[in-house]
Scaffold this active site. Structure first.
Site, short mmCIF file in Angstrom:
data_model
loop_
_atom_site.label_atom_id
_atom_site.label_comp_id
_atom_site.label_asym_id
_atom_site.label_seq_id
_atom_site.Cartn_x
_atom_site.Cartn_y
_atom_site.Cartn_z
N ASP A 121 0.84 -1.20 0.00
CA ASP A 121 0.00 0.00 0.00
C ASP A 121 0.87 1.24 0.00
OD1 ASP A 121 -2.08 -1.65 0.12
OD2 ASP A 121 -2.77 -1.08 2.14
N GLU A 149 3.95 1.68 -1.23
CA GLU A 149 4.51 1.98 -2.56
C GLU A 149 3.45 2.54 -3.49
OE1 GLU A 149 7.41 -1.06 -4.40
OE2 GLU A 149 6.60 -1.99 -2.58
N PHE A 150 2.26 1.90 -3.42
CA PHE A 150 1.18 2.34 -4.29
C PHE A 150 0.84 3.80 -4.01
CE2 PHE A 150 -3.23 3.00 -5.39
CZ PHE A 150 -3.30 2.44 -6.66
N ASP A 151 0.70 4.13 -2.73
CA ASP A 151 0.35 5.50 -2.36
C ASP A 151 1.42 6.48 -2.82
OD1 ASP A 151 -1.94 4.66 -1.27
OD2 ASP A 151 -1.25 4.71 0.82
N SER A 193 -35.75 -1.28 -22.20
CA SER A 193 -35.93 -2.15 -21.03
C SER A 193 -36.33 -3.53 -21.54
CB SER A 193 -36.97 -1.57 -20.09
OG SER A 193 -38.19 -1.49 -20.76
N LEU A 194 -36.52 -4.45 -20.64
CA LEU A 194 -36.85 -5.81 -21.06
C LEU A 194 -38.28 -6.15 -20.68
CD1 LEU A 194 -33.71 -7.76 -19.78
CD2 LEU A 194 -34.28 -7.16 -22.13
N GLU A 215 -28.19 -15.03 -17.62
CA GLU A 215 -27.30 -14.32 -16.69
C GLU A 215 -28.13 -13.68 -15.59
OE1 GLU A 215 -25.88 -10.42 -18.74
OE2 GLU A 215 -26.60 -11.77 -20.28
N LYS A 265 -29.87 -10.90 -13.22
CA LYS A 265 -30.47 -9.57 -13.40
C LYS A 265 -30.10 -8.76 -12.16
CE LYS A 265 -34.83 -7.31 -14.62
NZ LYS A 265 -34.60 -6.14 -13.84
N ASP A 276 -29.69 -5.94 -9.45
CA ASP A 276 -30.66 -4.97 -8.94
C ASP A 276 -29.91 -3.70 -8.54
OD1 ASP A 276 -32.97 -3.86 -8.08
OD2 ASP A 276 -33.16 -5.06 -6.26
N TYR A 295 -23.34 -5.95 -18.59
CA TYR A 295 -24.23 -6.98 -19.14
C TYR A 295 -24.47 -6.84 -20.64
CZ TYR A 295 -27.90 -3.45 -18.34
OH TYR A 295 -28.65 -2.31 -18.33
N LYS A 305 -31.21 -14.18 -23.00
CA LYS A 305 -31.03 -13.48 -24.28
C LYS A 305 -30.70 -14.49 -25.37
CE LYS A 305 -29.01 -9.58 -21.82
NZ LYS A 305 -27.78 -9.07 -21.23
N LYS A 359 -38.41 -12.57 -13.27
CA LYS A 359 -38.20 -11.91 -11.97
C LYS A 359 -38.52 -12.89 -10.84
CE LYS A 359 -39.22 -7.51 -11.70
NZ LYS A 359 -38.60 -6.27 -11.22
N CYS A 378 -45.37 6.42 27.13
CA CYS A 378 -44.02 6.08 26.68
C CYS A 378 -43.47 4.89 27.48
CB CYS A 378 -43.11 7.30 26.85
SG CYS A 378 -41.39 6.93 26.46
N CYS A 424 -40.41 6.31 29.75
CA CYS A 424 -40.50 7.30 30.82
C CYS A 424 -41.92 7.46 31.34
CB CYS A 424 -39.97 8.64 30.34
SG CYS A 424 -41.07 9.44 29.16
N CYS A 449 -43.22 10.85 22.06
CA CYS A 449 -43.14 11.07 23.49
C CYS A 449 -42.69 12.52 23.67
CB CYS A 449 -42.12 10.12 24.13
SG CYS A 449 -41.69 10.65 25.80
N CYS A 501 -36.87 11.76 29.16
CA CYS A 501 -37.02 10.42 28.57
C CYS A 501 -35.62 9.92 28.16
CB CYS A 501 -37.96 10.52 27.38
SG CYS A 501 -38.29 8.95 26.61
S1 IVH Z 1 -30.07 -6.55 -20.81
C1 IVH Z 1 -31.65 -4.72 -24.57
N1 IVH Z 1 -29.03 -7.81 -18.76
O1 IVH Z 1 -32.85 -4.71 -16.11
C2 IVH Z 1 -31.02 -5.32 -23.39
N2 IVH Z 1 -30.42 -5.95 -18.33
O2 IVH Z 1 -35.61 -3.96 -18.08
C3 IVH Z 1 -31.24 -4.54 -22.20
N3 IVH Z 1 -30.63 -5.40 -15.96
O3 IVH Z 1 -32.95 -1.49 -16.91
C4 IVH Z 1 -30.85 -4.99 -20.92
N4 IVH Z 1 -29.32 -6.98 -15.19
O4 IVH Z 1 -30.64 -2.19 -16.48
C5 IVH Z 1 -29.81 -6.81 -19.17
N5 IVH Z 1 -28.00 -8.98 -17.06
C6 IVH Z 1 -28.77 -7.99 -17.46
C7 IVH Z 1 -29.37 -7.11 -16.55
C8 IVH Z 1 -30.20 -6.09 -17.03
C9 IVH Z 1 -30.09 -5.95 -14.87
C10 IVH Z 1 -31.56 -4.24 -15.92
C11 IVH Z 1 -31.33 -3.24 -17.00
C12 IVH Z 1 -32.69 -2.77 -17.42
C13 IVH Z 1 -33.61 -3.74 -16.79
C14 IVH Z 1 -34.40 -4.48 -17.86
#
Ligand code: IVH
Length: 693
Positions: free
Chosen positions: A40, A42-44, A89-90, A120, A122, A124, A231, A302, A326, A420, A423, A438, A444
């Site tokens: 660390d 050296e890096f710093d 979006s999907l 893959e 999803k 959050d 992704y 996909k 989901k 409360c 108290c 309270c 309290c």
């Molecule tokens: S693919 C056209 N892959 O989920 C392809 N989306 O409605 C578009 N998300 O807002 C997205 N993990 O941000 C893809 N492995 C993943 C994902 C992913 C999360 C989110 C993405 C989008 C929402 C899909």
């Protein structure tokens, strides 16, 4: 001349390049391969050398220098950017049948063409798009509404798993899309710190990630330890064929290639050939998701072959070649054993359900908030009921209802307390507010200790040797009852103090050295600036930012305490309700006495000279400020002018020396300034004028 100066700086340029490469490489090994190639120390040292060189020769500093990882750029507002390719979006579903339908439809549409799927996670988090040109990160934009997002480039540069410069082969121009997540461990530590500092904790990692990307100070974002999960690779339709062409023909290949370029691509992606394999992947992750370091809320499926995407096309706003499954929030039902009532620092009562411990989504759940009396009534919770408890993508379990099938005949509704629990004072419920309070502020215990905790917290008076247990001890021994008592503590009365819990285990004790440290920290707190003293008082709804604005506006406690509600509400960021709370606080004799005692103790009750008068660079000049600025808010730039000896006026006249103009300056002001021939200067020109960096 130019030629000479660039030749002159060649050694520096080379050293900057060399240092950047080294640091990039060390960062890469550390974050991608969990390997430290240097200490660390050296890096710093390397990072410091690079930072110093960049400071000395700003013209040589590169936009993607590894020094950008630590942040430092401040954005007051975020530029809106139109996505080059909309961020779609999907389609999503909770039903496995719909996944079967998706799979069957895809097969039907593609006929005899051979293809596969990728499955893959999803993630959050918060979706962002990163534009890379010639291997350099040039822009990071949030998804926004899919068409237009916010430019958050300086914050994105601080995320260690976002490469600033790519390695090996890469397409010349493309966008890397993915999700910024706040890993659970980091999120919990971050929230604990927030609570210790008296800040509201974030409800879940997603909100915290989103808030982090919108921080004005990128150095703050750097501290949050966010992660980028890539992704998707978006190539422009007219992309030049590259050495990578064959690997870029599948989604799987693109993510593999991205990994070689330096992205941290999650390993949990699988090529699946049929619905059976897809279902297996879904089932596996529905159980395993709690073992991941970050939140996911489903699985994305996909079509793997990029050439088939056009063939399958799009629906109104999502592609037909992908779908999201989901996960349902996990739910269990467990008997309610009792309801306890907690009292917070401001006296708010929170009812808490104590339940028979139950295993849910990777942890044992024993307790969950019942929010307030309205919640208990709306959910119709009775004694002995089985509660339905749910855990979504978040860590905190929620009570979502009652398992009515298990209700005992004649069960009585949970009774809300009238007094409360700490108290005994009669609780009050202000009109229009859902929570009970309270009112016994001064008698309290949890309110008193809570106020003490807030007062000593890091962002307030920063008396870090006084943790919760010591404060409880001082309060229990009768040494401290309000925050001003802290300043009368004596060494002799501190030494030897000790508290034990009900099992006789020692919880807190103070020895000689401890006492000295406490007293030193108390002494040091007398230098804490006025704005933090104001925050430390714990006036309801006056957070760190509000306190700062109030301090700058009123300059000292006396003017503030005598201000009218209207004047208080005219301060930026202070709303009507907060103004009324401040006014009531200031007109309560107990608070006036407390403030007086704190003043006597030597605390800062006015803006310090260094804060109020930084220089007299601008003496004799009058400024009018108009528009939106990038480094300052309007109030801040006004305060800045005054701190440097200048005057601020609201309207342009013959006496105006300069107009400082930001974006969207009012057209009337512009016209008037031009008519009177008053120079209009930018924020940067202004800063140069008062010789500020
Ligand atoms: S693919 C056209 N892959 O989920 C392809 N989306 O409605 C578009 N998300 O807002 C997205 N993990 O941000 C893809 N492995 C993943 C994902 C992913 C999360 C989110 C993405 C989008 C929402 C899909």
């Amino acid at each position: 001349m130019d030629l000479f100066s660039s030749i002159d700086l060649e050694p520096e340029r080379q050293r900057i390049d060399e240092l950047s490469r080294l640091i990039d490489q060390y960062n890469y090994e550390y974050y991608m391969n969990d390997r430290s190639l240097v200490s660390d120390f050296e890096f710093d040292a390397l990072l410091r050398e690079l930072t110093d060189l960049e400071r000395q020769y700003p013209e040589l500093a590169l936009p993607n220098s590894p020094t950008k990882r630590v942040g430092g750029e401040v954005n007051k507002t975020f530029r809106q950017v139109t996505h080059r390719f909309p961020m779609l979006s999907l389609g999503n579903t909770y039903s496995i049948e719909e996944i079967e339908e998706f799979e069957a439809r895809t097969r039907r549409l593609l006929g005899s063409t051979p293809f596969s799927y990728t499955c893959e996670l999803k993630y959050d988090g918060v979706a962002i798009g990163l534009t890379y040109r010639h291997g350099e990160l040039v822009q990071a934009v949030t998804r926004g509404n899919g068409a237009v997002g916010d430019d958050i480039t300086s914050n994105a540069r601080t995320i260690p798993t976002i490469p600033l410069r790519l390695r090996g082969d890469y397409p010349d121009d493309f966008e890397a899309r993915g999700e910024v997540v706040f890993p659970f461990k980091e999120f919990e530590a971050f929230n604990r710190q927030r609570e210790a500092d008296g800040d509201e904790p974030f409800a879940n990692p997603r909100n915290a990630a989103s808030g982090s990307l919108k921080l004005q100070d990128s150095a703050e974002c750097a501290k949050r330890r966010l992660q980028f999960c890539m992704y998707f690779m978006m190539l422009p339709p007219d992309a030049q064929p590259s050495a990578l062409a064959s690997r870029l023909s599948t989604h799987f290949g693109r993510l593999e290639a991205a990994r070689q370029m330096g992205f941290k691509v999650q390993p949990y992606i699988k090529e699946c050939k049929d619905i059976a394999e897809i279902k297996q992947f879904i089932d596996h992750w529905d159980n395993e998701r709690w073992n991941l370091p970050y939140a996911i809320d489903g699985i994305v499926i996909k079509v793997n072959q990029v050439a088939l995407w056009d063939e399958l096309g799009l629906t109104a706003k999502s592609p037909r070649w992908a779908i999201a499954f989901k996960f349902k929030a996990q739910q269990v039902s467990t008997p309610l054993e009792s309801v306890s009532f907690q009292v917070g620092r401001t006296g708010v009562i929170t009812p808490v359900a104590n339940m028979k411990p139950v295993w849910l989504g990777g942890t044992t759940v024993r307790r969950a908030t019942l929010v307030n009396a309205d919640f208990i009534e709306k959910m119709d919770i009775c004694e002995g009921d089985w509660l339905l408890v749910e855990k979504g993508g978040e860590i905190i379990p929620k009570v979502v209802g009652v398992d009515m099938g298990k209700r005992q005949p004649g069960a009585r509704p949970v009774a809300y307390i009238t007094n409360c629990p700490e108290c005994g004072a009669r609780l009050v419920r202000a009109e229009g507010e859902a929570g009970h309070y309270c009112p016994n502020q001064d008698g309290c215990p949890p309110q008193i200790v809570g106020r003490l905790e807030h007062f000593v917290s890091r962002k307030a008076m920063n008396i870090d040797n006084l943790g919760s247990e010591r404060l409880e001890l001082l309060y229990a021994k009768g040494l401290v009852h309000d925050v001003a008592d802290i300043y009368s503590l004596q060494r002799d009365s501190l030494i030897g103090l000790e508290s034990t819990d009900s099992d006789g285990v020692r919880r807190a004790s103070i020895q000689e050295k401890g006492a000295d440290n406490i007293l030193a920290a108390i002494e040091a707190s007398k230098q804490v600036p006025f704005e933090r003293v104001l925050f430390a008082l714990g006036i309801r709804y006056v957070g760190e930012v509000g306190a700062k604005k109030l301090a700058r506006y009123f300059k000292n406690i006396d003017t503030l305490m005598d201000a009218s509600v209207e004047e208080l509400a005219s301060v930026e960021d202070i709303g009507e309700k907060t103004a009324q709370f401040i006014f009531d606080y200031c007109h309560d004799d107990r608070h006036r006495r407390l403030v007086e005692r704190l003043r006597q103790a030597g605390l800062q009750m006015e803006l310090s000279v260094s804060n109020s008068q930084l220089s007299n660079q601008l003496e004799g000049k009058t400024f009018v400020v108009s528009g939106v600025f990038s480094r300052f808010s309007r109030d801040e730039i006004k305060a800045h002018i005054e701190q440097h000896g200048g005057k601020v006026s609201g309207s342009i006249s013959g006496k105006t020396s300069y107009v400082v103009a930001g974006e969207k300056m009012g057209p009337e002001k512009l016209k008037k300034a031009e008519k009177l021939g008053i120079p209009i200067i930018s924020e940067e020109e202004y800063l140069r004028m008062c010789q500020c960096p």
